[in-house]
Every structure is written in C-alpha cells, then in structure tokens.
Design an enzyme around this catalytic site. Structure first.
Site, PDB file in Angstrom:
ATOM      1  N   PHE A 259       0.819  -1.227   0.000  1.00  0.00           N
ATOM      2  CA  PHE A 259       0.000   0.000   0.000  1.00  0.00           C
ATOM      3  C   PHE A 259       0.853   1.278   0.000  1.00  0.00           C
ATOM      4  CE2 PHE A 259      -4.346  -1.806   1.685  1.00  0.00           C
ATOM      5  CZ  PHE A 259      -4.546  -2.440   0.472  1.00  0.00           C
ATOM      6  N   ARG A 260       2.181   1.144  -0.033  1.00  0.00           N
ATOM      7  CA  ARG A 260       3.091   2.229  -0.455  1.00  0.00           C
ATOM      8  C   ARG A 260       3.249   3.410   0.495  1.00  0.00           C
ATOM      9  NH1 ARG A 260       5.257  -1.206  -3.969  1.00  0.00           N
ATOM     10  NH2 ARG A 260       4.204  -1.384  -5.955  1.00  0.00           N
TER      11      ARG A 260
ATOM     12  N   ASN B 256       8.300  -2.799   1.891  1.00  0.00           N
ATOM     13  CA  ASN B 256       9.169  -2.056   0.960  1.00  0.00           C
ATOM     14  C   ASN B 256       8.615  -0.667   0.650  1.00  0.00           C
ATOM     15  OD1 ASN B 256       7.105  -3.369  -0.456  1.00  0.00           O
ATOM     16  ND2 ASN B 256       8.273  -3.528  -2.341  1.00  0.00           N
TER      17      ASN B 256
ATOM     18  N   HIS C 268       3.765 -16.039  -3.442  1.00  0.00           N
ATOM     19  CA  HIS C 268       3.537 -16.081  -4.896  1.00  0.00           C
ATOM     20  C   HIS C 268       4.321 -17.159  -5.643  1.00  0.00           C
ATOM     21  CE1 HIS C 268       6.988 -13.486  -4.435  1.00  0.00           C
ATOM     22  NE2 HIS C 268       6.315 -12.367  -4.342  1.00  0.00           N
TER      23      HIS C 268
ATOM     24  N   ASP D 216      -0.900  -9.894  -3.813  1.00  0.00           N
ATOM     25  CA  ASP D 216       0.331  -9.170  -4.147  1.00  0.00           C
ATOM     26  C   ASP D 216      -0.004  -7.863  -4.866  1.00  0.00           C
ATOM     27  OD1 ASP D 216       2.953  -8.465  -4.353  1.00  0.00           O
ATOM     28  OD2 ASP D 216       3.518 -10.040  -5.759  1.00  0.00           O
TER      29      ASP D 216
ATOM     30  N   HIS E 216       1.570   0.586  -9.416  1.00  0.00           N
ATOM     31  CA  HIS E 216       2.465   1.616  -9.948  1.00  0.00           C
ATOM     32  C   HIS E 216       1.621   2.492 -10.869  1.00  0.00           C
ATOM     33  CE1 HIS E 216       6.037  -0.487  -8.484  1.00  0.00           C
ATOM     34  NE2 HIS E 216       5.538  -1.597  -8.993  1.00  0.00           N
TER      35      HIS E 216
END
Ligand code: DOR
Length: 443
Positions: free
Chosen positions: A65-66, A96, A234, A305, A309
């Site tokens: 979710f950035r 990340n 994954h 996942d 972007h």
C-alpha cells in the site's frame, strides 16, 4: 427472553466450517453473537440476504500500500478502499515502503497512520535485514506486526538478503511464521542480459523457473534445518509446486490470482508492461500446476500481491518499466468467476482466503463464522455478472490488468467487525480499521 442483536443478516447461504447452508447471523458489539435460524429475535436492524452467500471475511495476506514514501502510487487509505470495495476485510501489508519497515519505530508509524483511517483491518510485515536479526523476536511481537518478510531476490525497493549465511541467521532467529520472496538474486544478475529492450515477454525468460526453484529450495532446506515456519509467497512455477508438494512440513504456500488467471503465452502481447510482475506471469504448463496445487490442497492461501504503480511508471519501455499490478480489489471477483467455472469450490475459496490465513498466521478472532469471532464478512452474489473496469478501481493507480473482463460472482457487501465498510458498491465510513491480533504477538 428473545435474543437481541445489533444486526441480523437474514437468510443468506453461509459458507462456513460446517459446510454451506441457509442461516441467519446475529451480530452484537462487532462480534458474531448467534448463528440462527432465530425464532423471535430482536434486532436494531435486519438485512434480508436471501439469494446471497456470506463468507468469512476475506484476508489478503500480501499487499503493497506504499505509505509512507511512495504515496503517488497508493496510500493506506486508498489501498483499503480498494480492499473493501472488493470484499476484503483485512490485509497484511509489505515493508518495501520509504522508509523501509524494518524497525519498531517504522512499524509503529504505519500502525498510527492506519488506525481509523484504513477501511479494513491491517497488519504490517517487518522487513528482515542483516542489520535487524537480533531484534527479530521483539519485532515479531509488536502490535500490528504480521511477522517478518524477506526479499531473497531484488524487486521494488532495496530490501534484499541474497546470501545463505545471512538467511540462515534470520531463519534461526524466527519465532513466528515468516514470509519470503523466493527468487535467486545471483541467477537474476547473471541472466540480466536476456532482457530484451522494449519486449516485456522476455521478463519470464530473465526471471526463469530455475531462479525461483533455487531460492525456494534454499529457503525450505534452512527452514527444515532450524525447524522454523516459512511462507513461500507467490509460487509461480510448476517446478516449485512439485517440490513443495513433498516439503510441506515447515513451508506454507501462497499463489496469486494473476498467476492462476493470466496467460503468459498471450498476456505480454496484449498487456505489455502492464502484466510485468515479480515473479513473472508464465505459460500454460506452470499455470496448470498451480491449479493442481489448489485442487490437491498444497496451496494454503491466496494473496493478491497488490503492487500498484502509476501508468507513467508502467509506460516506461521495458525493462525500465516498474514490476507490479493492482489486485486487492479484483481478488474476490476473479476467483468467484473461477468458482462459477468449476475450477474450485466456494468452500476451497474460503479455505484459501479465511481459514488458511487464520491457521498459518495464528490470527485471533478472525477467519471463521463462529460465535465470539469478529463479524468480518464478505457478502457475495454468485449469480451477478459484471465487467471489471479501470473506472471501478479505487487504487490511486486506477488501473487493473482485468479491464474489460466479464466475470460472474461479485462482492456486494463487506462488514468489518460488524460495520458495513461497503454495501452494494458504496464505500461507507467512518473508516475504523484496527490492527489484526495474533496468538503469538502477545498484543
Ligand atoms: O512485481 C512485484 N512488485 N513484485 C514484488 O515482489 C514487489 C512488488 C512491488 O512492490 O512493486
């Protein structure tokens, strides 16, 4: 005295640990308080759910979710809107971000940003690094911690542990199950020359099945050596599925809807870099084995996942284009369409999206429709046919690889601890997301 509830959901087909049947659900104080039929029960509100199915809330145990740092792609609020719009009641989010989630402080900051701002419940993985190995036992136990996540091969961001001695130390330090991105970095580096400028169909040639198998084998061997629980995220290849089928004692298996659905033999031509993802979408023989893993019970959970972007980032010529696609909002409809096509049962879907995450991660009070459990519910119309469109997508990135795809089976309601977060397509506030609680986290 008649039973009294805040809310009764009446007459749906409930899919549950005792099978599938028409029942009433009584909710009180955000918790499931009764499984009916009820004779003469009193409720502040009753919703007629005849013709619908009620599933335990779908838990998506892999999303990006950035936030903080990459909020031009997504943030915790927009990501969670996508979750509840798609019938997802809780998510485990990846480390990340910028800064990386690798310390108690960066985790606490995410929990603070998410509290009552996310529409669904949440937990955050903490990135395992060479530097924080000594802190792992403490990091695993913090409020909102989903446990440790390790990138064995590089992907978006710079969280990477690519050497076996460090991986050995991390795994030996684990108390809870930890999640791994298993692609072998050395092989990825050695094969970089195989990437063809402007041709994303070379992505699975570069990041081949062998790169995935080398890393998965290393991971499982270390897990068996230290007797620690590892979760292989994954899984995308026939080779790994055949391998993992024999090595389930310490390893659990995730597959994604896109690896089950998108066809690498045609998707690169049709979608270009919009299907570029790590590990890559691959060809028919791999997909067939992933479905075999679903049918034979080897796969434990589905994770989307969700890795958004912006279009601009996706539009760079390959390999400069970013890897990842949205998925949290489309997990339920894409998989229900597979259910309607006879590829898995609705019970197996529930096993993969509720019972599976509950069992693997030791989630407290979620993952079942049972008295005393949180009233997290995914309400679906198995007959409804809809077209997935970019316009429907709540993600800040506003696109889906399934744009234009017709599906049968659609989420029509999302209840998070008894409150409607989505009803008939409308997202309903106020957001009241809270940390998921775990048996082994002590909070
Ligand atoms: O394609 C991917 N994108 N795979 C990952 O493992 C990371 C993700 C991202 O964060 O963009």
């Amino acid at each position: 005295m008649p039973a009294s509830f805040d809310l009764i959901l009446k007459g749906a087909t409930v899919v549950n640990q005792d099978g599938e049947g028409v029942r009433d659900l009584g909710i009180r104080g955000g918790v499931i308080a009764g499984v009916g039929p009820f004779a003469g029960a009193i409720a502040e509100e009753t919703i007629d759910c005849a013709g619908l199915h009620i599933l335990p809330g779908v838990i998506d145990s892999q999303v990006h979710f950035r936030e903080p740092g990459l909020t031009h792609k997504e943030d915790l609020l927009t990501g969670s809107r996508g979750a509840v719009a798609g019938g997802v009641t809780a998510v485990f989010e990846m480390p990340n971000t910028m800064p990386l989630t690798t310390t108690a402080d960066t985790l606490a900051e995410k929990v603070r940003l998410a509290h009552n701002r996310m529409f669904c419940d949440f937990a955050f993985y903490v990135g395992g690094t060479r530097e924080n190995i000594g802190d792992i036992p403490a990091l695993e136990r913090l409020e909102g911690s989903a446990g440790i996540k390790v990138f064995m091969g590089s992907s978006t961001g710079n969280l990477l542990v690519d050497d076996e001695p460090s991986l050995d130390r991390i795994i030996s330090a684990l108390g809870r199950r930890a999640a791994f991105h298993a692609e072998d970095e050395a092989r990825l580096i050695s094969r970089m020359g195989l990437r063809v400028e402007d041709d994303p169909s070379s992505h699975p040639v570069w990041r081949d099945a062998e790169a995935a198998l080398i890393a998965t084998d290393r991971l499982v061997r270390l897990a068996e050596k230290h007797r620690r629980r590892v979760h292989v995220l994954h899984v995308s290849t026939a080779d790994e599925m055949a391998y993992l089928a024999q090595r389930k004692a310490w390893a659990s298996v995730e597959v994604t809807p896109h690896h089950l659905t998108l066809d690498g033999d045609e998707a690169y031509e049709r979608l270009g870099t919009y299907v570029q993802m790590n590990p890559p979408v691959r060809g028919a023989e791999h997909r067939a084995m992933l479905w075999w893993g679903i049918r034979s019970g080897i796969v434990d959970v589905l994770g989307s996942d969700h890795a958004p972007h912006t279009r601009e980032e996706k539009d760079h010529p390959y390999p400069g284009s970013h890897s990842g696609m949205t998925g949290v909002q489309t997990l339920v409809p894409i998989m229900l369409d597979h259910v309607n096509a006879g590829r898995l049962t609705l019970q197996r879907f529930v096993d993969l999206t509720s019972h599976g995450p509950q069992r693997l991660f030791g989630i407290r009070g979620k993952g079942r429709i049972a008295v005393g459990y949180d009233a997290d519910l995914t309400i679906v119309d198995m007959k409804r046919t809809e077209t997935i469109t970019n316009a429907w997508i709540e993600s800040r990135s506003r696109w889906t690889p399934y744009d234009g795809q017709r599906v049968q089976g659609w989420p029509v309601g999302t209840l998070v601890r008894g409150r409607r977060a989505m009803w008939q397509g409308e997202i309903l506030g106020p957001a009241h997301g809270r940390p998921v609680r775990f048996l082994e986290a002590g909070v």
